[in-house]
Design a protein around this motif. Structure first.
Motif, PDB file in Angstrom:
ATOM      1  N   ALA A  37       0.866  -1.183   0.000  1.00  0.00           N
ATOM      2  CA  ALA A  37       0.000   0.000   0.000  1.00  0.00           C
ATOM      3  C   ALA A  37       0.904   1.235   0.000  1.00  0.00           C
ATOM      4  O   ALA A  37       2.037   1.164   0.469  1.00  0.00           O
ATOM      5  N   THR A  49      -1.860   2.100   5.115  1.00  0.00           N
ATOM      6  CA  THR A  49      -2.313   1.014   6.003  1.00  0.00           C
ATOM      7  C   THR A  49      -2.693   1.560   7.378  1.00  0.00           C
ATOM      8  O   THR A  49      -3.688   1.146   7.967  1.00  0.00           O
ATOM      9  N   PHE A 182       0.217  -8.605   1.014  1.00  0.00           N
ATOM     10  CA  PHE A 182      -0.279  -8.459   2.386  1.00  0.00           C
ATOM     11  C   PHE A 182      -1.541  -9.243   2.744  1.00  0.00           C
ATOM     12  O   PHE A 182      -1.844  -9.392   3.910  1.00  0.00           O
ATOM     13  N   ARG A 196       2.163  -7.285   9.914  1.00  0.00           N
ATOM     14  CA  ARG A 196       2.604  -6.051   9.254  1.00  0.00           C
ATOM     15  C   ARG A 196       3.883  -6.296   8.445  1.00  0.00           C
ATOM     16  O   ARG A 196       4.724  -7.098   8.819  1.00  0.00           O
ATOM     17  N   GLY A 197       3.982  -5.588   7.343  1.00  0.00           N
ATOM     18  CA  GLY A 197       5.138  -5.794   6.456  1.00  0.00           C
ATOM     19  C   GLY A 197       4.951  -7.026   5.583  1.00  0.00           C
ATOM     20  O   GLY A 197       5.869  -7.460   4.889  1.00  0.00           O
ATOM     21  N   ASP A 200       6.031  -8.567   1.738  1.00  0.00           N
ATOM     22  CA  ASP A 200       7.255  -9.354   1.490  1.00  0.00           C
ATOM     23  C   ASP A 200       6.928 -10.849   1.470  1.00  0.00           C
ATOM     24  O   ASP A 200       7.522 -11.614   0.713  1.00  0.00           O
TER      25      ASP A 200
HETATM   26  N1  ASP Z   1       1.016  -2.268   3.990  1.00  0.00           N
HETATM   27  C1  ASP Z   1       1.336  -3.250   4.980  1.00  0.00           C
HETATM   28  C2  ASP Z   1       2.036  -2.596   6.159  1.00  0.00           C
HETATM   29  O1  ASP Z   1       2.211  -1.382   6.202  1.00  0.00           O
HETATM   30  C3  ASP Z   1       2.096  -4.393   4.414  1.00  0.00           C
HETATM   31  C4  ASP Z   1       3.395  -4.034   3.707  1.00  0.00           C
HETATM   32  O2  ASP Z   1       3.632  -2.872   3.410  1.00  0.00           O
HETATM   33  O3  ASP Z   1       4.173  -4.937   3.450  1.00  0.00           O
HETATM   34  O4  ASP Z   1       2.411  -3.292   7.070  1.00  0.00           O
END
Ligand code: ASP
Length: 459
Positions: A37, A49, A182, A196-197, A200
């Motif tokens: 995002a 997010t 995600f 979160r994250g 990946d």
């Molecule tokens: N948008 C999600 C986050 O901020 C997932 C990502 O960016 O990988 O955690």
């Protein structure tokens, strides 16, 4: 075929998305693209997010979140306008968000995940639309249609094994595919997100599923560095790492990759390249299986490949005379932790003592009291104490297991910097060594280890 994943800062605004699209179209192998995002445009900005999380929270509280929803739509509207896309797509995004808010309010976790997923979903639609506008054959891929099935753990989903077979058929599609990161779907068809994250993780799953030649992970740094640049100014860059090294470093604070994301590509033996969207000609950092390590590539790197640090840990230190002779002591201790739903990180031990290191957020005062009482009464220990505010400093390197004297060099460097080592642990793979220190000593400890293992070799 390559999988290319672009993080939040790479899609934060139209200018960044234009860079992304020129990177994608510069290499015909980059056909499966994963987007996050939109992230922060500058240090003071808020990630989409986080705006969506705010929107869901407001809605759950007040059954209305007009202002918060408008803030999200505005981010997309700005991007669409600057990319020269029609207003129609902005209206589609607004309707999509409104529809997501109609989800069952009695299941807050479900509503939250449905909203969170909108960040990547709508970004993927915009990027696909822009690629088409540029004249390329491109399409948005819906994770549900593609068969990305996840466990029903809201905000913490895991991939189900059948996803790999389902996703494999993406190989047969033509043109560029833009896949939102995600999130995926449960078998019941509910939207569910990774931690979160987690974009990946999506990229890694897709790379494994289609048996990609390379998983490229585009972010906003030129490479992975041997130490945190906020602690060490201009640290040495790393040109290659093994999966095991990267896993250890990501676990202990290297945030360049989500720490769980390597598992699918690791199992499939697919190399990963971390690259910079803002400087795509820089070679980046390759993460490879141990047998693909190019011994000649980093002549300046010694046995230690990187130093990571993370804090917020505590240690439960238990001692009992003749503990080593007491059969079942460890099992009973770990049972107590399991009963309290506590996960632990390390367990350094001596003949009559054992320490259990945990993320201290888990140890609330209530839980701490119960755990101490149970260990004291059920295991009849001589002494038990909890030590808080510990940092873990980890030195990592495949070369460490056949180099004599690493521990001596590290402990001498820490002693010279007047850092008291609270505990030391080395796993059986011998590719990492962990030092527990007081949180306040973190910076001194990392600097001392950097000077010992890297400074002398920096060009
Ligand atoms: N948008 C999600 C986050 O901020 C997932 C990502 O960016 O990988 O955690």
């Amino acid at each position: 075929m390559k999988v290319a994943k672009f993080g939040g800062s790479s899609v934060a605004n139209a200018e960044q998305i234009k860079k992304v699209c020129s990177i994608i179209t510069a290499d015909p192998e980059r056909r499966l693209v994963v987007v996050s995002a939109p992230g922060k445009r500058d240090a003071g900005d808020i990630k989409v997010t986080d705006l969506l999380i705010d929107c869901a929270q407001q809605y759950l509280k007040n059954k209305s979140a007009r202002k918060e929803l408008d803030a999200v739509v505005l981010r997309y509207a700005d991007i669409a306008k600057d990319l020269g896309l029609s207003d129609e797509i902005v209206e589609i995004i607004r309707t999509d968000l409104e529809k997501r808010l109609e989800a069952d309010i009695n299941n807050p976790d479900k509503l939250m995940d449905t909203l969170k997923a909108a960040g990547e979903d709508n970004c993927a639609k915009l990027v696909a639309e822009y690629l088409c506008k540029l004249g390329f054959k491109a399409q948005y891929i819906n994770p549900k249609d593609a068969g990305l099935l996840l466990s029903s753990e809201y905000g913490n989903a895991q991939v189900l094994s059948e996803s790999y077979d389902n996703l494999r058929s993406l190989r047969d599609q033509e043109g560029i595919m833009v896949f939102p990161g995600f999130f995926g779907y449960t078998k019941e068809g509910e939207v569910v997100t990774f931690p979160r994250g987690g974009s990946d993780i999506t990229g890694s799953i897709l790379a494994a599923a289609i048996d990609a030649e390379l998983y490229e992970n585009f972010t906003d740094v030129d490479s992975v560095f041997v130490a945190n640049p906020n602690i060490i100014p201009n640290p040495q860059a790393i040109s290659q790492l093994t999966f095991r090294e990267m896993r250890e470093l990501a676990y202990a604070g290297f945030t360049v990759l989500q720490s769980e994301s390597l598992s699918p590509v690791f199992r499939a033996g697919i190399p990963v390249c971390i690259k910079n969207t803002n400087n795509s000609s820089a070679p980046g950092t390759m993460i490879v299986p141990t047998n693909m390590l190019d011994e000649t590539s980093d002549p300046d790197i010694g046995p230690v490949a990187g130093i990571a640090s993370d804090d917020g840990f505590c240690s439960i230190n238990v001692s009992k005379f003749l503990m080593n002779r007491e059969i079942g002591f460890g099992r009973k201790l770990f049972n107590i932790l399991e009963d309290e739903d506590l996960s632990y990180e390390h367990t350094p031990s001596g003949i009559d003592n054992i320490s259990v290191i945990l993320d201290q957020k888990q140890l609330t005062p209530d839980i701490e009291k119960r755990v101490i009482d149970r260990i004291t009464n059920e295991l009849k220990v001589d002494d038990i104490a909890v030590e808080r505010n510990l940092a873990l400093i980890i030195i990592v390197g495949e070369g460490m297991n056949h180099t004599i004297g690493i521990a001596a060099r590290a402990t001498t460097a820490l002693a010279n910097a007047k850092v008291n080592i609270e505990m030391i642990n080395q796993g059986s793979s011998e590719i990492s060594m962990m030092f527990g220190v007081k949180s306040d000593d973190t910076i001194n400890a990392v600097r001392a280890l950097y000077n010992e293992f890297f400074k002398a070799t920096t060009k």
